[in-house]
Design a protein around this motif. Sequence first.
Motif, short mmCIF file in Angstrom:
data_model
loop_
_atom_site.label_atom_id
_atom_site.label_comp_id
_atom_site.label_asym_id
_atom_site.label_seq_id
_atom_site.Cartn_x
_atom_site.Cartn_y
_atom_site.Cartn_z
N GLY A 133 -15.34 -0.61 12.69
CA GLY A 133 -15.06 -0.86 11.28
C GLY A 133 -13.89 -0.03 10.76
N LEU A 162 4.96 -2.94 5.07
CA LEU A 162 5.16 -2.95 3.62
C LEU A 162 4.03 -2.20 2.93
N PRO A 222 -10.44 2.97 6.73
CA PRO A 222 -11.49 1.94 6.81
C PRO A 222 -10.84 0.55 6.95
N GLU A 225 -11.83 -5.23 4.05
CA GLU A 225 -12.99 -6.12 4.13
C GLU A 225 -12.63 -7.57 4.41
N ILE A 248 6.77 -8.05 -5.73
CA ILE A 248 6.72 -6.58 -5.83
C ILE A 248 6.86 -6.16 -7.30
N LYS A 251 3.90 -5.87 -9.19
CA LYS A 251 3.04 -4.75 -8.77
C LYS A 251 1.95 -5.16 -7.79
N ILE A 253 1.44 -5.32 -3.65
CA ILE A 253 2.02 -4.94 -2.36
C ILE A 253 1.23 -5.67 -1.27
N PRO A 291 -10.62 -5.79 -0.59
CA PRO A 291 -11.89 -6.38 -1.03
C PRO A 291 -11.66 -7.85 -1.40
N GLU A 293 -12.58 -10.02 -3.68
CA GLU A 293 -12.19 -10.47 -5.01
C GLU A 293 -10.73 -10.15 -5.33
N ILE A 294 -10.26 -9.02 -4.79
CA ILE A 294 -8.87 -8.62 -5.05
C ILE A 294 -7.91 -9.48 -4.23
N ARG A 297 -7.58 -12.81 -5.91
CA ARG A 297 -6.77 -12.72 -7.12
C ARG A 297 -5.28 -12.57 -6.78
#
Lengths: 477, 477
Positions: A133, A162, A222, A225, A248, A251, A253, A291, A293-294, A297
Motif C-alpha cells: 500500500g 509534475l 502512501p 487511493e 495549472i 491550481k 496539479i 482520494p 472524490e477529489i 472533481r
Amino acid sequence: MPSSKSEKQLSTIKEKLVAIMGQENVDDTMSGRLAYSYDATPNFQALPDFVVSPRTAEEVAAVLKLCSDTSTPLYTRGSGTNLCADTCPIKGGVVLLMKHLDKILELDKENLTITVQPGTITKTITDRVEQEGLFYPPDPSSMKISTIGGNLGENSGGLRGLKYGVTKDYVMALQIALPNGELIRTGGKLTKDVAGYDLTHLFVGSEGTLGVITEATLKLIPKPESQKTILALYQDIEAAGRSVSSIIAHKMIPVTLEFLDQDTLKAVEDFAHIGLPTDVKAILLIVQDGPKEIVDRDIHRMAELCREEHAVDVRLAASDAEAEELATARRSALSALARLKPTTILEDATVPRSEIATMVRAIAEVAKKYKVRISTFGHAGDGNLHPTCLTDARDKEEMERVEAAFAEIFEKAIELGGTLTGEHGVGVTKAPYLEWKLGHAGIEVMKGIKQSIDPNGIMNPGKVFSEQSKQRMVMMK
Amino acid sequence: MPSSKSEKQLSTIKEKLVAIMGQENVDDTMSGRLAYSYDATPNFQALPDFVVSPRTAEEVAAVLKLCSDTSTPLYTRGSGTNLCADTCPIKGGVVLLMKHLDKILELDKENLTITVQPGTITKTITDRVEQEGLFYPPDPSSMKISTIGGNLGENSGGLRGLKYGVTKDYVMALQIALPNGELIRTGGKLTKDVAGYDLTHLFVGSEGTLGVITEATLKLIPKPESQKTILALYQDIEAAGRSVSSIIAHKMIPVTLEFLDQDTLKAVEDFAHIGLPTDVKAILLIVQDGPKEIVDRDIHRMAELCREEHAVDVRLAASDAEAEELATARRSALSALARLKPTTILEDATVPRSEIATMVRAIAEVAKKYKVRISTFGHAGDGNLHPTCLTDARDKEEMERVEAAFAEIFEKAIELGGTLTGEHGVGVTKAPYLEWKLGHAGIEVMKGIKQSIDPNGIMNPGKVFSEQSKQRMVMMK
C-alpha cells in the motif's frame, strides 16, 4: 578504444582485480568486452579492458582505489538504458557492473523507507512497495529494465514528475564508494538533516563522475487511493499548450500531463494498436490520482478546461485497464518511433511549462529549416519535451543537419529559461553544450568539485565536462 | 575579536569597500560593529571590523572578491535568528548585511514560482503568495523576522516539514556570488533539470560557507482548501510516541505533528494564556490540510488512533482562529521557556520517527543523570526534537554538566540512526560533533568542496568545520 596501457600494466591490474573479487568476476574476453562496449545511445561504441562484477560495497571501494592509484578509467553500469552515452567506456579501462548488488535490503513501514542496492530493477522496487500500500513515484519509461543505481546516477524523471518530482526528491540516504577507496554514508531516515553539505543531492545526478552509490534509502509515500485518466484531442497544437497552462493556473496539479504530436501518435498506434486517434494534430494524456472524490472533481474540471481551450474531444478512460494501456502506449513512444528509421535521436530540451506552446512551435520551425523529421512528445506538464529525430547515421550530410537542428533547439530552450536536458543527463552527447546553460563560471565550480573528489579523473571520464564547448550560433542576452 | 589586520590594511580595505557601495553603506563605528557582534545564539560574541550593506548582486560579488583577495573573513547576515552562532563574526572581518536586497522580484502564476532577493522576510513571502491562493510551505518558527536568505543558508525546517518538507524542497533556482567575484545561476523554473551537478542543493544549507545567495526562485503549490487541528492529551509520554507511529503506519501524513512535554506546556501556557492543559505529561498538536472531505476523514481517524493509544482526551480546535492560536503558542515555545532562566540552550537532535519515544525517554534519563533541567518539544512527526536546557551561563560548573548532557544526547541520536541537527545548522555549536555523524571521510569530502570554491577560506570561517573534533564517550558500533 581500450586504454593506452601496456600489456604488462594491464596484466598487473587484472591480477589485482582478481585478488579483489575472484577470477569469476573479472572478464577480459573479447565477447565480454564487446557486450559492454555500448549502451542505449545510438552511435557510441568503445571497448573496455575489463568488465568486473563486485559483490559488496567494500569490493566496489577497492576497485575504485585500484583504478585511482593506477589512473585507470572506470565506468559504472546498471542496465545501460541511458540516452547520453553515460555508460559507454569511451576511454577504455574498467566497466563496473552492479549486477551482484541487486538486493532489497529493508522495507521500513514505520518510517516509510526502502533500502536497496544499486543493481535492483526499478520496477522490482515499485512492485514491492505497492504490495504494502506504499508508493515510490519516479517512473522513468525504462523502469522495467533500468536499475535504481542508474536512476540515481542520472536523476531520472518520468511521467509523474509534475506532481511528485523526480528521483532526487525520494533519496534520503546513500552509501557511496569514493575514488580514494573510502565508503561514506550521507543522510538518514530523516526528513530534516542539516549536518553539513547536502552530499546526497550532489551525488544523485552526478552521472557516475564522482563516486559509486552502493546503497540507497528511498522515501515512500502512501499509495494514492484512486486514479483516473483522460485523453484530450486537438487540431491545434497551441490549444494543447494553452490547456496545460490553464489547468495549472486553476491550481490543479495532475500526476501526469503528457503531450504527443500527430507523428508520434501514428507511430505509437501502429506499434500498439489500442485505438489511439491518429487524425488529430496532438493529444494530451492527463492523469490525476488521490482520494476518489477529489480525483473525480479534478478530472471533471480539467476536462472542462480542455474543452474551453478548444479540444475537439475529451475522452475518459473507461477502466483502470484502459488507463494502464494508454500509459504503456505513451511509454512505448520511443520504441515505436525507433522502428521507422535506422537511427532515432531523442533529446529532452526542457522549458518552463508556460513556454511549452512556444517551444513546440520552435521545434517545428527548426525541423522545417533544416529539412529533418522531428516528432515531439513529452511531459508537457513539467515542460520536458522529447523532440525525436528519425534519421540515418550513415547519411553524413543529413546527420550534420540533424546536429545543427538540435543545437538550435538547445539554444531556443535556454533562451526561454529552460535547460539542455531535463531527465536524460549530459553524458557525452550534451557535454559540448553545457556551458550554454551554466556559463564558464558555473562549469568551473563543478570541475573544482570533481577535482576535489576524483583528483585522478578516473570516474566516467569524458562525460559531463567536454574538452571543447560548442560555439553558440547567436549571442544570447 | 576583530581580525588581526593592521590599521593600514584595514584602511585600504575600507577605501575599497566604500568604492564598491558608497560611504553610507560601510559602517566601522563601534556602535554599528557592536550591533552585529552577536546573533540569537547565547554565549557567542565577537566584533567585526566592518558592517557593509550592498545594494546589488554585483556589489555583493565585488565584496566577496575583495575579501578573498585580502583574506578577510566574511560573515553574511539576514536577521540573525539562527541558533548555532552562524552569523556571529567569530574571526572579525566583514559582516555583509542583506537589508537592501529585500525585494520580491516576480510572482509567476503560470509556473507557480516566486523570485525574491535574500533579505526578504519569510512571512512577507508567505503572505504575498497566499493572497493569490498559492502556498509556500516552509514555516520556521522565526518566520515573522527571519529572512529567506537565512532560511536558504540554514535549510530551515518548521512545523509543516512532515508533509511538505523543508526549505530545500522549494528552491528551484539561485543566483550566487562566489568568492572569486563571479555571479552564477543554478537551476531554473524547471521541475526537471539534470544539466550538471545539483549546485542549488549544495548551496542551500551550506551556512554561508561557500558563497552568497543573491536571488532565489522558489516553488509554490496551490494553497490547501481547508485545515483542521486537534490536540491529543497524554499522561504517558510513550503513548504519545506510539500515536505518532500509528498515524503514519495507517498511511496518513499530517501537515503538522508536534510534541510538547509538561514543562514546555506550563511555560507556554504561562506565556500565552490560551487555556492549554498543564496537568498532563504531554500533548500532540496535529494538523491536517487539503480538500475538506479528506481533512474531515483524516482528522476523525487520527483522533481515533490517538484514543486507541490511550490519549486521555482528544480535542478539536473549534475554529480557524483557535487553531491559529495553538500554532502560535507552539511557535512561542522557545520564547516562553527562555523567560524562566537566564540562559536557554535549545538543540535539535533528530531521529527516525519510529525512535521518537525512545529518544524522549533517553533525554529524560540524561537530564536526570547530569542533574540539569531539560524541557522537550518539537516536530514529532519528522523525529526532530528540541530538547531545551534552562540554565545560567554564569554557573560554570552547571554549564559543564549541560555540555556533557547534550554530548550524550547527540550520541544517542546518532546511535538511533539520527543526526546532530535537524534544522538549526552546524555553525559553531555543533561543529565539534560533526564527525560523529559524517565520519572522517565524509568531512574530508566536504572540506575538499569548500576548498575548491573558497580557497582562501573567507566564507563564514570557524563554522561547520571545527579545528578539533570532540572525542566520543563510548565507541558506537
